[in-house]
Design a protein around this motif. Structure first.
Motif, PDB file in Angstrom:
ATOM      1  N   ARG A   1       0.817  -1.212   0.000  1.00 19.97           N
ATOM      2  CA  ARG A   1       0.000   0.000   0.000  1.00 19.97           C
ATOM      3  C   ARG A   1       0.854   1.266   0.000  1.00 19.97           C
ATOM      4  O   ARG A   1       0.319   2.372  -0.082  1.00 19.97           O
ATOM      5  N   GLY A   2       2.151   1.128   0.116  1.00 16.39           N
ATOM      6  CA  GLY A   2       3.029   2.292   0.096  1.00 16.39           C
ATOM      7  C   GLY A   2       3.602   2.662   1.440  1.00 16.39           C
ATOM      8  O   GLY A   2       4.185   3.746   1.590  1.00 16.39           O
ATOM      9  N   PHE A   3       3.478   1.803   2.432  1.00 17.32           N
ATOM     10  CA  PHE A   3       4.006   2.087   3.765  1.00 17.32           C
ATOM     11  C   PHE A   3       5.484   1.707   3.850  1.00 17.32           C
ATOM     12  O   PHE A   3       5.887   0.675   3.322  1.00 17.32           O
ATOM     13  N   ARG A   4       6.228   2.558   4.525  1.00 17.66           N
ATOM     14  CA  ARG A   4       7.594   2.205   4.888  1.00 17.66           C
ATOM     15  C   ARG A   4       7.536   1.117   5.971  1.00 17.66           C
ATOM     16  O   ARG A   4       6.677   1.135   6.853  1.00 17.66           O
ATOM     17  N   VAL A   5       8.464   0.185   5.898  1.00 15.85           N
ATOM     18  CA  VAL A   5       8.492  -0.926   6.841  1.00 15.85           C
ATOM     19  C   VAL A   5       9.614  -0.708   7.848  1.00 15.85           C
ATOM     20  O   VAL A   5      10.762  -0.488   7.473  1.00 15.85           O
ATOM     21  N   VAL A   6       9.261  -0.769   9.130  1.00 13.48           N
ATOM     22  CA  VAL A   6      10.258  -0.696  10.194  1.00 13.48           C
ATOM     23  C   VAL A   6      10.102  -1.953  11.039  1.00 13.48           C
ATOM     24  O   VAL A   6       9.069  -2.161  11.681  1.00 13.48           O
ATOM     25  N   VAL A   7      11.125  -2.790  11.027  1.00 11.07           N
ATOM     26  CA  VAL A   7      11.041  -4.097  11.662  1.00 11.07           C
ATOM     27  C   VAL A   7      12.050  -4.208  12.799  1.00 11.07           C
ATOM     28  O   VAL A   7      13.225  -3.876  12.630  1.00 11.07           O
ATOM     29  N   ASP A   8      11.563  -4.667  13.951  1.00 11.66           N
ATOM     30  CA  ASP A   8      12.415  -4.972  15.110  1.00 11.66           C
ATOM     31  C   ASP A   8      13.267  -3.801  15.559  1.00 11.66           C
ATOM     32  O   ASP A   8      14.477  -3.955  15.798  1.00 11.66           O
ATOM     33  N   PRO A   9      12.698  -2.603  15.687  1.00  8.15           N
ATOM     34  CA  PRO A   9      13.516  -1.483  16.193  1.00  8.15           C
ATOM     35  C   PRO A   9      13.881  -1.711  17.647  1.00  8.15           C
ATOM     36  O   PRO A   9      13.091  -2.207  18.430  1.00  8.15           O
ATOM     37  N   ARG A  10      15.080  -1.343  18.057  1.00  2.00           N
ATOM     38  CA  ARG A  10      15.518  -1.551  19.422  1.00  2.00           C
ATOM     39  C   ARG A  10      16.007  -0.263  20.100  1.00  2.00           C
ATOM     40  O   ARG A  10      16.290  -0.253  21.270  1.00  2.00           O
ATOM     41  N   THR A  11      16.095   0.817  19.342  1.00  2.17           N
ATOM     42  CA  THR A  11      16.556   2.077  19.909  1.00  2.17           C
ATOM     43  C   THR A  11      15.377   3.023  20.035  1.00  2.17           C
ATOM     44  O   THR A  11      14.748   3.384  19.042  1.00  2.17           O
ATOM     45  N   VAL A  12      15.076   3.455  21.249  1.00  2.12           N
ATOM     46  CA  VAL A  12      13.869   4.230  21.524  1.00  2.12           C
ATOM     47  C   VAL A  12      13.842   5.535  20.739  1.00  2.12           C
ATOM     48  O   VAL A  12      12.796   5.924  20.207  1.00  2.12           O
ATOM     49  N   ASP A  13      14.957   6.221  20.644  1.00  2.00           N
ATOM     50  CA  ASP A  13      14.977   7.507  19.945  1.00  2.00           C
ATOM     51  C   ASP A  13      14.499   7.361  18.512  1.00  2.00           C
ATOM     52  O   ASP A  13      13.802   8.233  17.983  1.00  2.00           O
ATOM     53  N   GLN A  14      14.886   6.236  17.866  1.00  2.00           N
ATOM     54  CA  GLN A  14      14.476   6.029  16.481  1.00  2.00           C
ATOM     55  C   GLN A  14      12.972   5.809  16.375  1.00  2.00           C
ATOM     56  O   GLN A  14      12.353   6.226  15.395  1.00  2.00           O
ATOM     57  N   TRP A  15      12.381   5.150  17.344  1.00  2.00           N
ATOM     58  CA  TRP A  15      10.938   4.923  17.300  1.00  2.00           C
ATOM     59  C   TRP A  15      10.197   6.248  17.107  1.00  2.00           C
ATOM     60  O   TRP A  15       9.355   6.391  16.230  1.00  2.00           O
ATOM     61  N   TRP A  16      10.556   7.212  17.965  1.00  2.00           N
ATOM     62  CA  TRP A  16       9.827   8.477  17.949  1.00  2.00           C
ATOM     63  C   TRP A  16      10.121   9.271  16.681  1.00  2.00           C
ATOM     64  O   TRP A  16       9.229   9.969  16.165  1.00  2.00           O
ATOM     65  N   ALA A  17      11.327   9.158  16.166  1.00  2.00           N
ATOM     66  CA  ALA A  17      11.650   9.879  14.933  1.00  2.00           C
ATOM     67  C   ALA A  17      10.793   9.371  13.778  1.00  2.00           C
ATOM     68  O   ALA A  17      10.250  10.148  12.986  1.00  2.00           O
TER      69      ALA A  17
END
Length: 800
Positions: free
Chosen positions: A222-238
């Motif tokens: 559908r055009g979504f960027r995929v973010v898999v298994d993030p482990r760093t909290v700062d990146q989540w919020w970005a």
């Protein structure tokens, strides 16, 4: 994202079943009808049909991507020949093939099908792609069309963020073609669509990660960027705050094997805040960020129990929490087919796998899990069909790979609870009964209530029964693991023995430790192994002493029996017989001798109880004797003639003979009428057991001629193959030739004799190893059977 071009598929990435389902969905969308699977013909051919106001529409699917004109025309003529066997006259018939058609080939194929229906249509690859452009929802659902190469999956990786990148990509590449869509996928998709979040929970190996990856692919398309298994909290919020539509995927969100094995003390709080933010965005109308999570149930329970923040979050996610439970039979079959279809390339091996019903045994096994199938097929290499089948069945009987690490991570009280429960009723055990068998643990932190809560939903299932809480092991494969763990753990086994509270507690333990050569054994596993033999030899002294103590307690309770309670007496004598049998089975172990004084006292108790019963009907007497006979006959059939415990078995046999000899005359004299009719019924049901003990009714208590008059009516429903043998057994018991019965049943006997003369009976087939079978509809079995037969005629699907 890298867009997918306008539909121009060759459909080679689809299995035969995938193609059938794809055509069903596409025709349903295009024709605005509901097509369903429909089996036509004895060969298991699979059609689709839909009902209209004018009549039936029937469609035939031919997944033949590389078929030439001659092949298509032959297939069409075959289908035309089957038309008479459809059992209906369709108003419209659709022939659908994945092959490329020329106008000439399409016309000639249509002519070959002329007369099958009022209207005949032939659709090929070009038509499928053209119509698919009109129905993007069908294309999106059948992701195997557009994820048809490693390049497509790699493109998803490049567009997204995979912090465990290569391993995740390899997994998706390995498994997307093996995926089978099922109801839970739909539920999860709707939850993600509506709430922007889905939490998939289940036992290890249940398939929750596979469903999550399916959702991941849909949202990427559908055009979504995929973010898999993030482990760093700062990146989540970005990623959450930017403008790019994003699908987040947290696999094993709170830990893989136990709570907080991710190593972060603040993970629970951070995770909860992040989930709350995603859910709030969705509820406010911002649907550009969605979240997919998985968790093992055991880890989720621990997280909720130990973390207030996680508990509040999970409670809020109740509406989008999707449990992944046992798959339906047809889904398991098709998953198995997909794995085999893709992994096995050798033509001879495929041909061998297309024969027989081995797949039914595998798919219906209670220990079936998608992960087990994946691991075994992937590791096997398919050197031969039989080796693959053997490996699958062995893995199902011994599913160590799934449960070992999880079990070893549990606290001791949890382990002991599970080990005790594994040996109890597999349906439901009252909580109090389990607790009684745990003994005591020195530290107050090991509280049983806490253990139950930790295990609930992962290792055990709780249910209410008669106002009380009941427990059961959640998955049969977990029970298998626990039993095997006991087989190599003398300490754990000794604890089980010492904490047993009833004689029946030790019966399953002893049965699983009997000698392998005793074919009558009841055992959990069907592989013919004496699973507990070694560990019980180590614990023989404790085991047999506890057996005797528990039988004594049983006998004390039985002494208070009311007159006529022969069922309790049956259980008591059976327990005594089993005790002798179990002593005999351990006769070579230290401390395994049967104490003569104990056995003598036990036998005296039984005799007194037998004499005290006031049976007034031949039926309960025959039932009592035959059940006890069964216990004796199975006691030690292969003991040598000099075995030290043959004499105790003979003494128990004498008590049973005494029961018949003392009660049968009383019963006969008690009844003024109808005794012969009752005796005839009892003889039909119990003759074999009575003959085995050398027992029979007293000659002065009945009229054989009158019994003869009643026998035929009781034998009339018998299988002709068995009736002659049954009459022989009855005559042996009574010592009388029942000529009237033989004359009345002569048609049955003559038919059996003719069959014997005309064709000798076939030797008994070698039965496969028994596995628990889950019933399946006949049409499902037939359609799946056609899939497995296709292994002998089709090659592995190609990739574009």
């Amino acid at each position: 994202m890298s867009g997918i071009a306008a539909p121009d598929y060759d459909f080679a990435s689809l299995s035969p079943y995938d193609f059938e389902v794809f055509v069903r969905d596409l025709l349903s969308a295009q024709d605005h009808l509901i097509y369903s699977t429909y089996r036509v013909g004895a060969d298991g051919g699979i059609d689709l049909k839909a009902a209209t106001e004018k009549g039936w529409v029937v469609a035939q699917c031919k997944h033949t991507p590389s078929a030439d004109k001659g092949s298509l025309l032959r297939a069409a003529r075959i289908e035309a020949g089957k038309a008479a066997g459809m059992g209906l006259a369709p108003v419209r018939y659709v022939f659908v093939t994945s092959a490329e058609l020329t106008p000439g080939t399409e016309r000639e194929t249509q002519e070959a099908l002329a007369g099958v229906a009022d209207t005949v249509k032939v659709y090929g690859r070009g038509w499928l792609n053209a119509v698919l452009a009109l129905h993007p929802e069908v294309e999106r659902r059948h992701f195997k069309l557009w994820v048809s190469s490693t390049q497509a999956v790699r493109a998803m990786m490049q567009d997204g963020v995979f912090l465990r990148g290569e391993s995740r990509i390899q997994r998706i590449e390995r498994n997307y073609l093996r995926f089978v869509h099922h109801k839970t996928c739909e539920v999860a998709e709707l939850a993600l669509e509506e709430y922007g979040c889905v939490l998939l929970s289940g036992a290890p190996g249940a398939g929750k990660t596979t469903i999550a990856e399916y959702l991941l692919l849909l949202w990427w398309h559908r055009g979504f960027r995929v973010v898999v298994d993030p482990r760093t909290v700062d990146q989540w919020w970005a990623w959450l705050e930017d403008d790019t539509p994003t699908v987040f995927f947290f696999d094993d969100a709170w830990g893989q094997t136990h709570h907080q094995d991710h190593g972060s003390r603040h993970h629970d709080t951070d995770m909860s805040e992040f989930i709350e933010s995603v859910v709030e965005r969705q509820s406010s109308g911002t649907a550009s960020k969605v979240l997919i999570m998985t968790s093992r149930v055991q880890v989720l329970q621990d997280t909720v129990r130990l973390s207030d923040a996680s508990r509040r979050t999970v409670e809020r996610l109740a509406h989008c929490h999707v449990p992944v439970e046992r798959l339906p039979y047809d889904v398991r079959c098709r998953m198995l087919f997909n794995h085999v279809h893709l992994a096995v390339t050798d033509p001879q091996t495929r041909q061998d796998l297309s024969i027989g019903s081995w797949w039914q045994r595998v798919a219906s096994h209670q220990n079936y899990s998608p992960r087990l199938i994946e691991i075994v097929v992937r590791r096997n290499g398919a050197k031969s069909a039989q080796e693959l089948i053997n490996n699958l069945e062995e893995a199902l009987e011994n599913p160590h790979e799934i449960w070992g690490a999880s079990f070893r991570a549990l606290p001791p009280v949890d382990q002991q609870l599970l080990l005790a429960l594994s040996l109890m009723d597999s349906q439901l055990v009252l909580w109090q009964e389990v607790v009684r068998r745990l003994g005591s643990f020195p530290s107050p932190e090991f509280h049983v209530d806490a253990a139950v809560e930790r295990l609930n939903g992962s290792w055990i299932t709780k249910a209410s029964h008669a106002g009380s809480q009941g427990l059961t092991v959640a998955d049969p494969s977990q029970r298998d693991f626990l039993i095997r763990y006991l087989s190599i753990s003398p300490g754990a086994m000794t604890a089980i023995i010492r904490n047993s509270v009833k004689f029946d507690d030790l019966i399953p333990v002893c049965r699983r430790g009997e000698a392998i050569e005793l074919e009558v054994n009841l055992r959990l596993f069907s592989s013919g192994e004496d699973l507990f033999r070694s560990v019980l030899d180590t614990c023989a002294r404790e085991l047999l002493a506890r057996l005797r103590d528990l039988w004594d307690l049983y006998a004390c309770d039985a002494a208070d029996l009311a007159s006529g309670s022969f069922r309790e007496l049956t259980s008591l004598v059976e327990a005594l017989t089993l005790s002798v049998r179990f002593h005999g089975d351990r006769h070579a172990a230290p401390g395994a001798a049967l104490p003569a004084d104990w056995f003598g006292a036990a036998l005296s108790r039984v005799t007194r109880l037998v004499d005290g019963l006031g049976m007034t009907s031949i039926e309960p007497l025959a039932e009592l004797v035959t059940e006890l006979a069964a216990a004796i006959e199975s006691a030690s059939p292969l003991w040598s003639a000099s075995h030290s415990l043959l004499d105790p078995i003979s003494q128990i046999r004498a008590v049973i003979s005494h029961a018949w000899a003392s009660h049968e005359p009383r019963i006969a004299h008690h009844q003024s009428t109808g005794y012969e009719a009752d005796l005839a019924e009892a003889l039909v049901q119990y003759a074999n057991s009575l003959a085995g003990l050398g027992l029979g009714p007293s000659v002065d208590t009945y009229s054989p001629a009158e019994v003869d008059a009643y026998l035929a009516r009781h034998l009339d429903d018998y299988d002709p193959d068995d009736v002659a043998e049954q009459i022989d057994s009855i005559e042996d018991v009574v010592g009388w030739n029942f000529t009237d019965t033989r004359e009345r049943l002569s048609p049955l006997l003559d038919a059996e004799e003719e069959q014997t003369l005309s064709s000798p009976r076939r030797a008994p087939a070698v039965l496969p190893r028994p596995t628990p079978v889950v019933a399946s509809p006949a049409d499902t079995t037939a359609s799946v059977a056609a899939l497995f037969r296709s292994l002998g005629t089709s090659s592995t699907p190609g990739r574009t």
